[in-house]
Enzyme design. Structure first.
Site, short mmCIF file in Angstrom:
data_model
loop_
_atom_site.label_atom_id
_atom_site.label_comp_id
_atom_site.label_asym_id
_atom_site.label_seq_id
_atom_site.Cartn_x
_atom_site.Cartn_y
_atom_site.Cartn_z
N LYS A 11 0.83 -1.21 0.00
CA LYS A 11 0.00 0.00 0.00
C LYS A 11 0.87 1.26 0.00
O LYS A 11 2.08 1.19 0.25
CB LYS A 11 -0.95 -0.06 1.20
N TYR A 51 -12.26 -3.19 -3.43
CA TYR A 51 -12.76 -3.33 -2.07
C TYR A 51 -14.30 -3.27 -1.99
O TYR A 51 -14.84 -2.89 -0.96
CB TYR A 51 -12.14 -2.27 -1.16
N PHE A 59 -15.38 2.44 7.37
CA PHE A 59 -14.02 2.82 7.00
C PHE A 59 -13.79 2.84 5.49
O PHE A 59 -12.66 3.07 5.04
CB PHE A 59 -13.01 1.88 7.67
N ARG A 87 -1.01 -14.62 3.58
CA ARG A 87 -1.83 -14.07 4.68
C ARG A 87 -1.13 -14.27 6.03
O ARG A 87 -1.17 -13.40 6.89
CB ARG A 87 -3.22 -14.73 4.71
N THR A 93 -5.50 -8.50 10.40
CA THR A 93 -5.98 -7.24 9.82
C THR A 93 -5.84 -6.10 10.82
O THR A 93 -5.32 -5.02 10.50
CB THR A 93 -7.46 -7.38 9.43
N ASN A 114 -2.62 -0.51 7.09
CA ASN A 114 -1.91 -1.72 7.53
C ASN A 114 -0.96 -2.29 6.47
O ASN A 114 -0.68 -3.48 6.46
CB ASN A 114 -2.89 -2.76 8.07
N HIS A 117 -1.82 -5.56 1.26
CA HIS A 117 -3.04 -6.31 0.95
C HIS A 117 -2.65 -7.68 0.44
O HIS A 117 -1.68 -7.80 -0.32
CB HIS A 117 -3.87 -5.62 -0.14
N GLU A 128 -9.04 -10.54 -8.22
CA GLU A 128 -8.15 -9.39 -8.02
C GLU A 128 -7.01 -9.39 -9.04
O GLU A 128 -6.65 -8.34 -9.56
CB GLU A 128 -7.62 -9.40 -6.58
#
Ligand code: ATP
Ligand code: MG
Length: 149
Positions: A11, A51, A59, A87, A93, A114, A117, A128
């Site tokens: 990100k 998303y 959020f 993950r 998360t 965070n 992704h 995705e």
């Protein structure tokens, strides 16, 4: 074991903080394989499509705003059970639940920022990957080391 592909995205804060190499290094050292990668700016429309499952969440605006605030490093990562493996490297998360040793545990202070992704299932990975990459941007390659790592 099944060879899977997953969509991973560093990100915007990662580029700002100049730590892309450190995070990539964790993914590589695990033994996962980078099969596609590009630095890109995400437009609002792509952010909202990516998303979409969170459209009604409080959020969502913050999330879409953050993800479009600067360049991201988008990639496709391949390997045995790659979806779950990445993950696990990312950690939880919520940053308060992300343990030290995980990427989020070590690099993030705020859940809304965070840092990384990663697709949460094989089906979402397929969706995705198709959102971010054309088929010919994904490179299948062999290094002869399968099974060594
Ligand atoms: N309670 C929250 N407050 C603020 N931001 C949140 C919150 N929950 C999730 N987010 C943001 O929305 C993103 C998507 O949430 P999701 O539930 O899909 O978590 P994730 O699958 O771990 O993260 P990602 O989809 O980014 O890999 C999170 O990465 C985080 O940036
Ligand atoms: Mg998610």
């Amino acid at each position: 074991m099944a060879i899977e592909r997953t969509y991973v995205m560093l990100k915007p804060g990662v580029m700002q903080r100049r730590v892309a190499g450190e995070i990539l290094s964790r993914i590589e050292k695990k033994g996962l394989k980078i099969v596609a990668m590009k630095l890109m700016n995400i437009g609002r429309e792509l952010a909202e499509t990516h998303y979409a499952e969170h459209r009604e969440k409080p959020f969502f605006g913050e999330l879409a705003g953050y993800i479009t605030s600067g360049p991201v490093l988008a990639m496709v990562i391949e390997g045995d059970n790659a979806v779950a493996a990445v993950r696990r490297l990312c950690g939880a998360t919520k940053v308060d639940d992300a343990l030290p040793g995980t990427i989020r545990g070590d690099y993030a202070m705020h859940t809304g920022m965070n840092i990384i992704h990663a697709s949460d299932a094989v089906a979402s990975a397929e969706r995705e990957i198709a959102l971010y990459f054309k088929k010919d941007e994904i490179i299948s390659w062999k290094d002869g080391n399968e099974g060594w790592i």
